[in-house]
Design a protein around this motif. Structure first.
Motif, PDB file in Angstrom:
ATOM      1  N   TYR A 146     -42.403  28.509  71.825  1.00  0.00           N
ATOM      2  CA  TYR A 146     -41.025  28.853  71.441  1.00  0.00           C
ATOM      3  C   TYR A 146     -40.772  30.351  71.519  1.00  0.00           C
ATOM      4  O   TYR A 146     -39.641  30.793  71.298  1.00  0.00           O
ATOM      5  CB  TYR A 146     -40.689  28.321  70.038  1.00  0.00           C
ATOM      6  CG  TYR A 146     -41.555  28.910  68.932  1.00  0.00           C
ATOM      7  CD1 TYR A 146     -42.726  28.277  68.529  1.00  0.00           C
ATOM      8  CD2 TYR A 146     -41.198  30.106  68.303  1.00  0.00           C
ATOM      9  CE1 TYR A 146     -43.530  28.815  67.527  1.00  0.00           C
ATOM     10  CE2 TYR A 146     -41.999  30.637  67.299  1.00  0.00           C
ATOM     11  CZ  TYR A 146     -43.163  29.989  66.914  1.00  0.00           C
ATOM     12  OH  TYR A 146     -43.947  30.532  65.920  1.00  0.00           O
ATOM     13  N   TYR A 147     -41.819  31.141  71.851  1.00  0.00           N
ATOM     14  CA  TYR A 147     -41.647  32.593  71.972  1.00  0.00           C
ATOM     15  C   TYR A 147     -42.854  33.156  72.707  1.00  0.00           C
ATOM     16  O   TYR A 147     -43.949  32.606  72.612  1.00  0.00           O
ATOM     17  CB  TYR A 147     -41.548  33.265  70.587  1.00  0.00           C
ATOM     18  CG  TYR A 147     -41.186  34.729  70.674  1.00  0.00           C
ATOM     19  CD1 TYR A 147     -39.862  35.121  70.823  1.00  0.00           C
ATOM     20  CD2 TYR A 147     -42.170  35.713  70.664  1.00  0.00           C
ATOM     21  CE1 TYR A 147     -39.530  36.454  70.957  1.00  0.00           C
ATOM     22  CE2 TYR A 147     -41.842  37.057  70.804  1.00  0.00           C
ATOM     23  CZ  TYR A 147     -40.527  37.422  70.940  1.00  0.00           C
ATOM     24  OH  TYR A 147     -40.191  38.748  71.093  1.00  0.00           O
ATOM     25  N   GLU A 268     -32.867  25.172  71.041  1.00  0.00           N
ATOM     26  CA  GLU A 268     -32.688  26.252  72.017  1.00  0.00           C
ATOM     27  C   GLU A 268     -31.350  26.046  72.735  1.00  0.00           C
ATOM     28  O   GLU A 268     -30.607  26.985  72.990  1.00  0.00           O
ATOM     29  CB  GLU A 268     -33.855  26.266  73.019  1.00  0.00           C
ATOM     30  CG  GLU A 268     -35.131  26.817  72.384  1.00  0.00           C
ATOM     31  CD  GLU A 268     -36.373  26.689  73.263  1.00  0.00           C
ATOM     32  OE1 GLU A 268     -36.247  26.348  74.457  1.00  0.00           O
ATOM     33  OE2 GLU A 268     -37.478  26.941  72.743  1.00  0.00           O
ATOM     34  N   GLU A 269     -31.065  24.789  73.022  1.00  0.00           N
ATOM     35  CA  GLU A 269     -29.855  24.453  73.761  1.00  0.00           C
ATOM     36  C   GLU A 269     -28.582  24.657  72.938  1.00  0.00           C
ATOM     37  O   GLU A 269     -27.582  25.149  73.457  1.00  0.00           O
ATOM     38  CB  GLU A 269     -29.960  22.985  74.171  1.00  0.00           C
ATOM     39  CG  GLU A 269     -29.338  22.657  75.497  1.00  0.00           C
ATOM     40  CD  GLU A 269     -29.699  21.229  75.853  1.00  0.00           C
ATOM     41  OE1 GLU A 269     -30.816  21.041  76.370  1.00  0.00           O
ATOM     42  OE2 GLU A 269     -28.893  20.318  75.573  1.00  0.00           O
ATOM     43  N   TRP A 273     -31.607  28.590  68.055  1.00  0.00           N
ATOM     44  CA  TRP A 273     -32.771  29.460  68.303  1.00  0.00           C
ATOM     45  C   TRP A 273     -32.324  30.923  68.378  1.00  0.00           C
ATOM     46  O   TRP A 273     -32.890  31.782  67.723  1.00  0.00           O
ATOM     47  CB  TRP A 273     -33.465  29.018  69.600  1.00  0.00           C
ATOM     48  CG  TRP A 273     -34.742  29.740  69.929  1.00  0.00           C
ATOM     49  CD1 TRP A 273     -36.016  29.315  69.696  1.00  0.00           C
ATOM     50  CD2 TRP A 273     -34.874  31.033  70.566  1.00  0.00           C
ATOM     51  NE1 TRP A 273     -36.932  30.247  70.137  1.00  0.00           N
ATOM     52  CE2 TRP A 273     -36.266  31.303  70.673  1.00  0.00           C
ATOM     53  CE3 TRP A 273     -33.969  31.971  71.054  1.00  0.00           C
ATOM     54  CZ2 TRP A 273     -36.765  32.475  71.244  1.00  0.00           C
ATOM     55  CZ3 TRP A 273     -34.466  33.144  71.623  1.00  0.00           C
ATOM     56  CH2 TRP A 273     -35.842  33.385  71.717  1.00  0.00           C
ATOM     57  N   LYS A 274     -31.274  31.172  69.171  1.00  0.00           N
ATOM     58  CA  LYS A 274     -30.811  32.554  69.345  1.00  0.00           C
ATOM     59  C   LYS A 274     -30.214  33.111  68.056  1.00  0.00           C
ATOM     60  O   LYS A 274     -30.480  34.259  67.678  1.00  0.00           O
ATOM     61  CB  LYS A 274     -29.792  32.644  70.488  1.00  0.00           C
ATOM     62  CG  LYS A 274     -29.387  34.072  70.754  1.00  0.00           C
ATOM     63  CD  LYS A 274     -28.462  34.242  71.937  1.00  0.00           C
ATOM     64  CE  LYS A 274     -28.139  35.712  72.162  1.00  0.00           C
ATOM     65  NZ  LYS A 274     -27.503  36.381  71.013  1.00  0.00           N
ATOM     66  N   THR A 290     -34.944  35.080  76.703  1.00  0.00           N
ATOM     67  CA  THR A 290     -34.826  33.638  76.953  1.00  0.00           C
ATOM     68  C   THR A 290     -36.128  33.004  76.493  1.00  0.00           C
ATOM     69  O   THR A 290     -37.203  33.494  76.850  1.00  0.00           O
ATOM     70  CB  THR A 290     -34.652  33.380  78.465  1.00  0.00           C
ATOM     71  OG1 THR A 290     -33.563  34.184  78.907  1.00  0.00           O
ATOM     72  CG2 THR A 290     -34.372  31.923  78.770  1.00  0.00           C
ATOM     73  N   PRO A 291     -36.067  31.942  75.704  1.00  0.00           N
ATOM     74  CA  PRO A 291     -37.341  31.341  75.275  1.00  0.00           C
ATOM     75  C   PRO A 291     -38.120  30.788  76.460  1.00  0.00           C
ATOM     76  O   PRO A 291     -37.530  30.348  77.450  1.00  0.00           O
ATOM     77  CB  PRO A 291     -36.909  30.220  74.321  1.00  0.00           C
ATOM     78  CG  PRO A 291     -35.439  30.056  74.487  1.00  0.00           C
ATOM     79  CD  PRO A 291     -34.897  31.292  75.124  1.00  0.00           C
TER      80      PRO A 291
END
Ligand code: GLU
Length: 297
Positions: A146-147, A268-269, A273-274, A290-291
């Motif tokens: 995820y990162y 994320e979608e 996440w952001k 961007t992940p």
């Protein structure tokens, strides 16, 4: 007490407390108002995960985390609450498993104890700057990544001799036992005087008081410490590894692992996440990347 020592001690207290000394503004921290809230899903369709079945019977999830890594995983000593990017990741995926954030109990597990904690069922999953690699995959599972982080160096602000790992020979360098950065120094830079502690915050205390010359681990973690006391510490040099962060799971619970992969992809979608990154790790100065692509192995 010398003046230098007093300053170092003051910096240390600020760092440990995670809040400003009286009369100074508190360092930036996660702002609860900026954090996303996660919609809890009906996860009845996720069947066949022994870990999830046990959590359902218990009534809450138990998630392993760090408690001393600014912007990533930090425990408020007064309230016992955890915050940071990893904590948000744990909460967003927990919501997709049917558990609201108030049904997650966080438990601090040090770098060296993560595999055992997952193997013994002490935690259902683990979110704490946990690098995915083949050695660890023999013992545990990983959802994600995820990162993507990378190994770097933290030194005292007035140091002008250390610019990268090549400058570390003969120097005292501290890292967390059992971590990939520790192992990399041990293997690739044998002339370094490597010191291992349980936590990076113990290393940072020793850096501030002059017992060690540098602390090495992921840039994400080091930037958090530097951001708390920028007059004392700085991150230097290039990133000299790739550290893809995964959610650690019990090795054989593939139902849980795939459910966590799905949950990461979903958040994320939909922008969670952001939003979570911007409200936490983003505060140490790097805009949201961007992940990395999820590896559903
Ligand atoms: N990401 C590295 C690791 O998993 C270093 C950070 C940590 O110790 O949590 O070993």
């Amino acid at each position: 007490m010398t003046r230098k020592w007093t300053l170092a001690a003051a910096a240390l207290i600020v760092l440990l407390a995670g809040c400003g000394k009286e009369g100074t503004p508190p360092p930036k921290g996660p702002q609860p108002s900026a954090l996303p809230s996660y919609q809890v899903r009906d996860a009845a369709g996720i069947t066949g995960s022994p870990t999830l079945d046990a959590a359902r019977a218990r009534g809450h999830l138990v998630v392993g985390a760090k408690e001393d890594q600014p912007y990533l995983g930090q425990k408020n000593p007064a309230t016992g609450e955890y915050s940071g990017f990893d904590i948000e990741i744990a909460k967003m995926v927990g919501a997709d498993l049917g558990f609201a954030p108030d049904r997650i109990e966080f438990r601090t597990i040090a770098s060296a104890n993560r595999e055992t904690a997952l193997q013994n069922g002490q935690v259902d999953y683990y979110v704490g700057t946990y690098t995915i690699n083949d050695n660890r995959k023999k013992l545990v599972g990983f959802a994600g990544p995820y990162y993507l982080a990378g190994q770097s160096l933290l030194v005292r602000r007035n140091n002008d001799t250390i610019h990268g790992p090549e400058d570390l020979n003969g120097k005292k360098v501290c890292s967390a036992a059992g971590s990939t950065p520790y192992q990399r120094i041990q293997k690739q830079y044998p002339d370094v005087k490597l010191i291992g502690y349980d936590t990076y915050s113990a290393c940072v205390d020793n850096l501030i008081t002059g017992q060690v010359d540098a602390v090495t681990t992921d840039n994400t973690i080091l930037m958090g410490y530097a951001a708390k006391v920028p007059d004392e510490l700085k991150v230097v040099g290039p990133l000299f590894s790739q550290e893809p962060y995964g959610i650690g799971t019990p090795k054989d619970d593939t139902v849980l692992r795939y459910a966590l992969d799905d949950a990461l992809a979903h958040h994320e979608e939909n922008g969670d996440w952001k939003r979570a990154y911007d409200a936490t790790l983003g505060l140490s100065g790097v805009p949201a990347p961007t992940p990395p692509p999820i590896d559903r192995y």
